[in-house]
Design a protein around this motif. Structure first.
Motif, PDB file in Angstrom:
ATOM      1  N   GLN A   7      21.973  14.276  10.216  1.00  0.00           N
ATOM      2  CA  GLN A   7      22.118  14.900   9.171  1.00  0.00           C
ATOM      3  C   GLN A   7      20.837  15.480   8.522  1.00  0.00           C
ATOM      4  O   GLN A   7      19.922  14.286   8.356  1.00  0.00           O
ATOM      5  N   VAL A   8      20.571  16.507   7.857  1.00  0.00           N
ATOM      6  CA  VAL A   8      19.367  16.888   7.296  1.00  0.00           C
ATOM      7  C   VAL A   8      19.678  17.593   5.832  1.00  0.00           C
ATOM      8  O   VAL A   8      20.670  18.183   5.520  1.00  0.00           O
ATOM      9  N   GLN A   9      18.946  16.863   4.804  1.00  0.00           N
ATOM     10  CA  GLN A   9      19.076  17.305   3.491  1.00  0.00           C
ATOM     11  C   GLN A   9      17.929  18.134   3.262  1.00  0.00           C
ATOM     12  O   GLN A   9      16.685  17.795   3.545  1.00  0.00           O
ATOM     13  N   LEU A  10      18.261  19.242   2.718  1.00  0.00           N
ATOM     14  CA  LEU A  10      17.078  20.228   2.171  1.00  0.00           C
ATOM     15  C   LEU A  10      17.088  20.565   0.836  1.00  0.00           C
ATOM     16  O   LEU A  10      18.167  20.890   0.052  1.00  0.00           O
ATOM     17  N   VAL A  11      15.909  20.584  -0.043  1.00  0.00           N
ATOM     18  CA  VAL A  11      15.928  20.658  -1.451  1.00  0.00           C
ATOM     19  C   VAL A  11      14.865  21.726  -1.471  1.00  0.00           C
ATOM     20  O   VAL A  11      13.646  21.548  -1.403  1.00  0.00           O
ATOM     21  N   GLU A  12      15.407  22.899  -2.012  1.00  0.00           N
ATOM     22  CA  GLU A  12      14.294  24.027  -2.523  1.00  0.00           C
ATOM     23  C   GLU A  12      13.810  23.724  -3.894  1.00  0.00           C
ATOM     24  O   GLU A  12      14.527  23.262  -4.753  1.00  0.00           O
ATOM     25  N   SER A  13      12.828  24.262  -4.113  1.00  0.00           N
ATOM     26  CA  SER A  13      12.203  24.241  -5.526  1.00  0.00           C
ATOM     27  C   SER A  13      11.120  25.474  -5.685  1.00  0.00           C
ATOM     28  O   SER A  13      10.694  26.136  -4.435  1.00  0.00           O
ATOM     29  N   GLY A  14      10.750  25.551  -6.864  1.00  0.00           N
ATOM     30  CA  GLY A  14       9.761  26.564  -7.124  1.00  0.00           C
ATOM     31  C   GLY A  14       9.929  27.996  -7.494  1.00  0.00           C
ATOM     32  O   GLY A  14       9.527  28.874  -7.966  1.00  0.00           O
ATOM     33  N   ALA A  16      12.413  18.762   3.460  1.00  0.00           N
ATOM     34  CA  ALA A  16      13.630  18.086   4.356  1.00  0.00           C
ATOM     35  C   ALA A  16      13.644  16.463   4.326  1.00  0.00           C
ATOM     36  O   ALA A  16      12.506  15.939   4.390  1.00  0.00           O
ATOM     37  N   SER A  17      14.894  16.008   4.572  1.00  0.00           N
ATOM     38  CA  SER A  17      14.817  14.438   4.861  1.00  0.00           C
ATOM     39  C   SER A  17      14.663  14.157   6.060  1.00  0.00           C
ATOM     40  O   SER A  17      14.417  12.722   6.379  1.00  0.00           O
ATOM     41  N   ALA A  18      14.806  15.100   6.881  1.00  0.00           N
ATOM     42  CA  ALA A  18      14.956  14.815   8.601  1.00  0.00           C
ATOM     43  C   ALA A  18      13.462  14.006   9.013  1.00  0.00           C
ATOM     44  O   ALA A  18      12.513  14.587   8.794  1.00  0.00           O
ATOM     45  N   SER A  55      11.242  19.197  14.916  1.00  0.00           N
ATOM     46  CA  SER A  55      12.493  19.505  15.881  1.00  0.00           C
ATOM     47  C   SER A  55      13.265  21.008  15.475  1.00  0.00           C
ATOM     48  O   SER A  55      13.769  21.362  16.249  1.00  0.00           O
ATOM     49  N   TYR A  56      12.843  21.071  14.068  1.00  0.00           N
ATOM     50  CA  TYR A  56      13.980  22.396  13.640  1.00  0.00           C
ATOM     51  C   TYR A  56      13.154  23.427  13.229  1.00  0.00           C
ATOM     52  O   TYR A  56      12.024  23.651  12.702  1.00  0.00           O
ATOM     53  N   ALA A  57      13.680  24.556  13.709  1.00  0.00           N
ATOM     54  CA  ALA A  57      13.039  26.079  13.271  1.00  0.00           C
ATOM     55  C   ALA A  57      13.715  26.005  11.908  1.00  0.00           C
ATOM     56  O   ALA A  57      14.718  25.488  11.668  1.00  0.00           O
ATOM     57  N   MET A  58      12.943  26.815  10.862  1.00  0.00           N
ATOM     58  CA  MET A  58      13.184  26.712   9.477  1.00  0.00           C
ATOM     59  C   MET A  58      13.231  28.300   9.191  1.00  0.00           C
ATOM     60  O   MET A  58      12.317  29.113   9.712  1.00  0.00           O
ATOM     61  N   SER A  82       5.424  29.330   5.780  1.00  0.00           N
ATOM     62  CA  SER A  82       4.391  28.356   6.419  1.00  0.00           C
ATOM     63  C   SER A  82       5.163  27.030   6.310  1.00  0.00           C
ATOM     64  O   SER A  82       6.180  26.850   5.621  1.00  0.00           O
ATOM     65  N   ARG A  83       4.716  26.163   7.159  1.00  0.00           N
ATOM     66  CA  ARG A  83       5.364  24.649   7.129  1.00  0.00           C
ATOM     67  C   ARG A  83       4.167  23.602   7.205  1.00  0.00           C
ATOM     68  O   ARG A  83       3.172  23.828   7.795  1.00  0.00           O
ATOM     69  N   ASP A  84       4.422  22.686   6.731  1.00  0.00           N
ATOM     70  CA  ASP A  84       3.725  21.575   7.063  1.00  0.00           C
ATOM     71  C   ASP A  84       4.563  20.145   7.563  1.00  0.00           C
ATOM     72  O   ASP A  84       5.265  19.639   6.682  1.00  0.00           O
ATOM     73  N   ASN A  85       4.478  19.989   8.763  1.00  0.00           N
ATOM     74  CA  ASN A  85       5.358  19.035   9.449  1.00  0.00           C
ATOM     75  C   ASN A  85       4.968  17.762   8.851  1.00  0.00           C
ATOM     76  O   ASN A  85       5.836  16.702   9.129  1.00  0.00           O
ATOM     77  N   ALA A  86       3.846  17.504   8.430  1.00  0.00           N
ATOM     78  CA  ALA A  86       3.535  16.107   8.227  1.00  0.00           C
ATOM     79  C   ALA A  86       4.134  15.832   6.750  1.00  0.00           C
ATOM     80  O   ALA A  86       4.363  14.475   6.434  1.00  0.00           O
ATOM     81  N   LYS A  87       4.431  16.836   6.078  1.00  0.00           N
ATOM     82  CA  LYS A  87       5.051  16.474   4.715  1.00  0.00           C
ATOM     83  C   LYS A  87       6.580  17.090   4.741  1.00  0.00           C
ATOM     84  O   LYS A  87       7.393  17.050   3.737  1.00  0.00           O
ATOM     85  N   ASN A  88       7.185  17.417   5.982  1.00  0.00           N
ATOM     86  CA  ASN A  88       8.366  17.678   6.030  1.00  0.00           C
ATOM     87  C   ASN A  88       8.821  18.884   4.958  1.00  0.00           C
ATOM     88  O   ASN A  88      10.175  18.905   4.562  1.00  0.00           O
ATOM     89  N   THR A  89       7.893  19.907   5.026  1.00  0.00           N
ATOM     90  CA  THR A  89       7.994  20.858   3.852  1.00  0.00           C
ATOM     91  C   THR A  89       7.669  22.468   4.370  1.00  0.00           C
ATOM     92  O   THR A  89       6.935  22.357   5.504  1.00  0.00           O
ATOM     93  N   VAL A  90       8.434  23.186   4.185  1.00  0.00           N
ATOM     94  CA  VAL A  90       8.568  24.538   4.677  1.00  0.00           C
ATOM     95  C   VAL A  90       8.156  25.321   3.285  1.00  0.00           C
ATOM     96  O   VAL A  90       8.944  24.972   2.250  1.00  0.00           O
ATOM     97  N   TYR A  91       7.290  26.378   3.164  1.00  0.00           N
ATOM     98  CA  TYR A  91       7.126  27.191   2.015  1.00  0.00           C
ATOM     99  C   TYR A  91       7.369  28.528   2.324  1.00  0.00           C
ATOM    100  O   TYR A  91       7.167  29.140   3.380  1.00  0.00           O
TER     101      TYR A  91
END
Length: 126
Positions: A1-8, A24-26, A31-34, A71-80
Motif C-alpha cells: 500500500q502506498v499513500q500519496l500526499v500532494e501539497s503546494g 509517498a509513504s512507500a 520502484s514506481y513510475a509517477m 522531477s523526482r527525488d527518490n531519496a526523499k520519496n517525493t515527486v514534483y
C-alpha cells in the motif's frame, strides 16, 4: 500500500508559478513510475506529466510541454511538478499517482496507476 500526499497548490495570478509536491509513504518509492493528472470543473481527469522510476524519462501532455516540469527525488520519496507561466485554463485539482509502468505508451493512462493522492487545488486568476 502506498499513500500519496500532494501539497503546494493555491491561488496564483496568471503568469505566476507554483511547485507541487507529492510525498509517498512507500519504502520502495523508486520502484514506481509517477504521474500527475488534473481535473478541471466539469471536465474529465486528464494526464499532465509522468516520470520514470529513475527519473531519467519524462512525459508531458502537449498542453503543458515547455510550461511544466516533472522531477523526482527518490531519496526523499517525493515527486514534483514545477508549473510556470500559469494560465486560467490550468485551474484544476491536481493529483499525483503511482504505478508499476514499464511501457512508454502507458504513462498517460489513468488505468495503469494503482495509487492516487487526494489532490491539491490550483486556481489561476486572470
Amino acid at each position: 500500500q502506498v499513500q500519496l500526499v500532494e501539497s503546494g497548490g493555491g491561488l496564483v495570478q496568471a503568469g505566476g508559478s507554483l511547485r507541487l509536491s507529492c510525498a509517498a509513504s512507500a519504502r520502495t518509492f523508486s520502484s514506481y513510475a509517477m504521474g500527475w493528472f488534473r481535473q478541471a470543473p466539469g471536465k474529465e481527469r486528464e494526464f499532465v506529466a509522468a516520470i520514470s522510476r529513475s527519473g531519467g524519462i519524462t512525459y508531458y501532455a502537449d498542453s503543458v510541454k515547455g510550461q511544466f516540469t516533472v522531477s523526482r527525488d527518490n531519496a526523499k520519496n517525493t515527486v514534483y511538478l514545477q508549473m510556470n507561466s500559469l494560465k486560467p485554463e490550468d485551474t484544476a485539482v491536481y493529483y499525483c499517482a503511482a504505478g508499476f509502468i514499464y511501457s512508454s505508451a502507458s504513462y498517460s493512462s489513468e488505468a495503469r496507476y494503482d495509487y492516487w493522492g487526494q489532490g491539491t487545488q490550483v486556481t489561476v486568476s486572470s
